[in-house]
Structure formats: structure tokens, C-alpha cells
Design an enzyme around this catalytic site. Structure first.
Site, PDB file in Angstrom:
ATOM      1  N   GLY A   1       2.172   4.864   1.692  1.00 44.91           N
ATOM      2  CA  GLY A   1       2.472   5.245   3.064  1.00 44.91           C
ATOM      3  C   GLY A   1       3.731   4.595   3.605  1.00 44.91           C
ATOM      4  N   ARG A   2       3.914   4.713   4.924  1.00 46.05           N
ATOM      5  CA  ARG A   2       5.151   4.265   5.560  1.00 46.05           C
ATOM      6  C   ARG A   2       4.845   3.122   6.524  1.00 46.05           C
ATOM      7  NH1 ARG A   2       7.776  10.339   5.605  1.00 46.05           N
ATOM      8  NH2 ARG A   2       9.782   9.369   6.031  1.00 46.05           N
TER       9      ARG A   2
ATOM     10  N   SER B   1      -7.687   1.991   9.677  1.00 45.95           N
ATOM     11  CA  SER B   1      -7.724   1.332  10.973  1.00 45.95           C
ATOM     12  C   SER B   1      -8.152   2.352  12.012  1.00 45.95           C
ATOM     13  CB  SER B   1      -6.358   0.742  11.347  1.00 45.95           C
ATOM     14  OG  SER B   1      -5.376   1.756  11.442  1.00 45.95           O
TER      15      SER B   1
ATOM     16  N   ILE C   1      -4.851   5.696   7.572  1.00 49.68           N
ATOM     17  CA  ILE C   1      -5.368   5.484   6.221  1.00 49.68           C
ATOM     18  C   ILE C   1      -4.206   5.020   5.345  1.00 49.68           C
ATOM     19  CG2 ILE C   1      -6.376   6.547   4.168  1.00 49.68           C
ATOM     20  CD1 ILE C   1      -8.394   6.540   6.330  1.00 49.68           C
TER      21      ILE C   1
ATOM     22  N   ARG D   1       0.844  -1.200   0.000  1.00 48.58           N
ATOM     23  CA  ARG D   1       0.000   0.000   0.000  1.00 48.58           C
ATOM     24  C   ARG D   1       0.874   1.243   0.000  1.00 48.58           C
ATOM     25  NH1 ARG D   1       1.436   1.822   4.651  1.00 48.58           N
ATOM     26  NH2 ARG D   1       1.750   0.395   6.395  1.00 48.58           N
TER      27      ARG D   1
ATOM     28  N   GLY E   1      -7.177   0.155   3.314  1.00 50.98           N
ATOM     29  CA  GLY E   1      -8.248   1.022   3.776  1.00 50.98           C
ATOM     30  C   GLY E   1      -7.869   1.826   5.005  1.00 50.98           C
TER      31      GLY E   1
ATOM     32  N   CYS F   1       3.590   6.126  10.509  1.00 55.48           N
ATOM     33  CA  CYS F   1       3.351   6.885   9.273  1.00 55.48           C
ATOM     34  C   CYS F   1       4.383   7.978   9.068  1.00 55.48           C
ATOM     35  CB  CYS F   1       1.933   7.460   9.252  1.00 55.48           C
ATOM     36  SG  CYS F   1       0.650   6.192   9.314  1.00 55.48           S
TER      37      CYS F   1
END
EC number: 2.3.1.181
Length: 223
Positions: free
Chosen positions: A77-78, A162, A148, A75, A160, A178
Site C-alpha cells: 500500500g501507500r 484500522s 487495510i 507493508r 492488518g 492510500c
């Protein structure tokens, strides 16, 4: 114009924990099936055993203490953490029939979670320049209460959000969540809200029609 109905979206709610790698494999399979027109869209609500997941922008320096398994998620992000006491929502929708607008999808996803938390009595919000769902602690400081992270393949969404219901917040200390160092992480329990997974699921699904309407109407902010 009638509001889009969520009736054609399959809803799965898990009461037990699902291993992250198993969930990732199932998401990838479902993604291909939806793209091929062989399966319905799906919203999957579940919980994972403790795991750190790495997005495509993950920086190894932000993995501070890998006390749990680390999985490359694919996905955006980090690094993020998933574990008991956190509810995860995987959203697999076909954007070919919903506007092909990834930015609107992410914005609407954030709005869905924020509106749901508001229904449960907690004010949450977006923060400019910071990924995730934010709220204020008892001391008035901003802290993240939800994450997200999405991926879109064949115009079908994966991953999605959390929401931290009552996780062990010390587990977030193994990473820079993140990539954001200057703000902490909180939970509904930490803020004095006792919300069971089933109660969050019910509140989320009550807003599912609003979320789909925002996507299909290109109205990227939920009421």
C-alpha cells in the site's frame, strides 16, 4: 465440520498508546517466532500516537504535509495515518496452516471488519478498485472508514486493519490516504456513532471465529 476455534490465537488489547516503531519491531519479532513454531498466532488491538506510515508503493508526492513522524512500514500500500481515536488491529496468522492464500486472507480481513461494523449498526462495504473499508456519509457520499494493509513473510501475516472511531480527521489532510484523492475519510463519530475502543474490540472478537472459518474453509466472504 466444527468451526475453527480462536482459542489458540493470543489476543492482546492495549488501553494505552503504543509507539508505531515499537509495535513494528514487536510484530517482526513475533512473525519470526510464529514461523519457527515458537509462539502462538496473535491478534493485537491497539492505538498509536499520531504517525504517517509509508507502504511499499508510497509516492512521495502524496506526502502533502508531514506534520507527524513518517515511518516506512514494510507493508503493502501507500501512505496512511494512525493516531488517537483510531483502533488498529494487527493480525499475525500462519498461512501455512490456513491455505497459503494471501488474496483470501485480505478479502476475509475486509469481511471481518465489514461484518463487525454491521453488528454495530453501520453499513460498510468494499469498493471495486479502491483499497479499504467504505461507507456513506450523512450526505450520501462514499468515504473511507477503515484501512487495510498487510505483509506476509515466511507465510506469516503482519499488519492488518484500522477503524476510525473518533480521530481528528484533519490529520488525514497531511497525506493522500492510500493514494485515493477523489474520496474523503470519515469516522464512526462523524456519522453519529459513539463506539468506545473496548466496544469495538468486543465486537471484533465476537466475529473472530467467523474470520478464521472463512480462511480455513476458503470461503472468502463472511456472512
Amino acid at each position: 465440520m466444527d468451526r475453527p476455534s480462536p482459542e489458540n490465537v493470543e489476543i492482546r488489547r492495549e488501553s494505552g498508546q503504543i509507539a508505531y516503531r515499537a509495535a513494528l519491531a514487536e510484530m517482526e519479532t513475533r512473525n519470526a517466532a510464529i514461523a519457527a513454531g515458537e509462539a502462538r498466532e496473535m491478534v493485537w488491538l491497539l492505538e498509536h500516537p499520531p504517525v504517517y506510515t509509508a507502504g511499499t508503493s508510497a509516492d512521495g508526492a502524496e506526502l502533502l504535509d508531514p506534520r507527524f513522524e513518517v515511518v516506512e512500514a514494510g507493508r503493502g500500500g501507500r501512505y496512511t495515518y494512525h493516531g488517537p481515536g483510531q483502533r488498529v488491529g494487527y493480525v499475525m496468522l500462519d498461512l501455512k496452516s490456513r491455505g497459503r492464500d494471501v488474496r483470501c486472507f485480505v478479502h476475509s480481513l475486509e469481511g471481518w471488519v465489514i461484518a463487525t461494523l454491521g453488528d454495530l449498526g453501520l453499513e460498510a462495504f468494499r469498493a471495486d478498485g479502491r483499497i479499504g473499508i467504505w461507507t456513506r456519509t450523512r450526505e450520501g457520499r462514499e468515504a473511507k472508514i477503515g484501512a487495510i494493509g498487510v505483509r506476509v513473510r515466511r507465510w506469516v501475516t503482519m499488519h492488518g486493519f484500522s477503524v476510525n472511531l473518533a480521530p481528528d480527521l484533519s490529520h488525514f489532510g497531511g497525506i493522500v490516504p492510500c493514494g485515493i484523492e477523489d474520496f474523503g475519510v470519515t469516522s464512526l463519530a462523524d456519522l453519529g456513532f459513539e463506539v468506545a475502543p473496548r466496544a469495538l474490540d468486543k465486537a471484533l472478537l465476537a466475529r473472530l471465529g467467523d474470520f478464521l472459518a472463512a480462511l480455513e474453509g476458503k470461503d472468502c466472504a463472511l456472512p
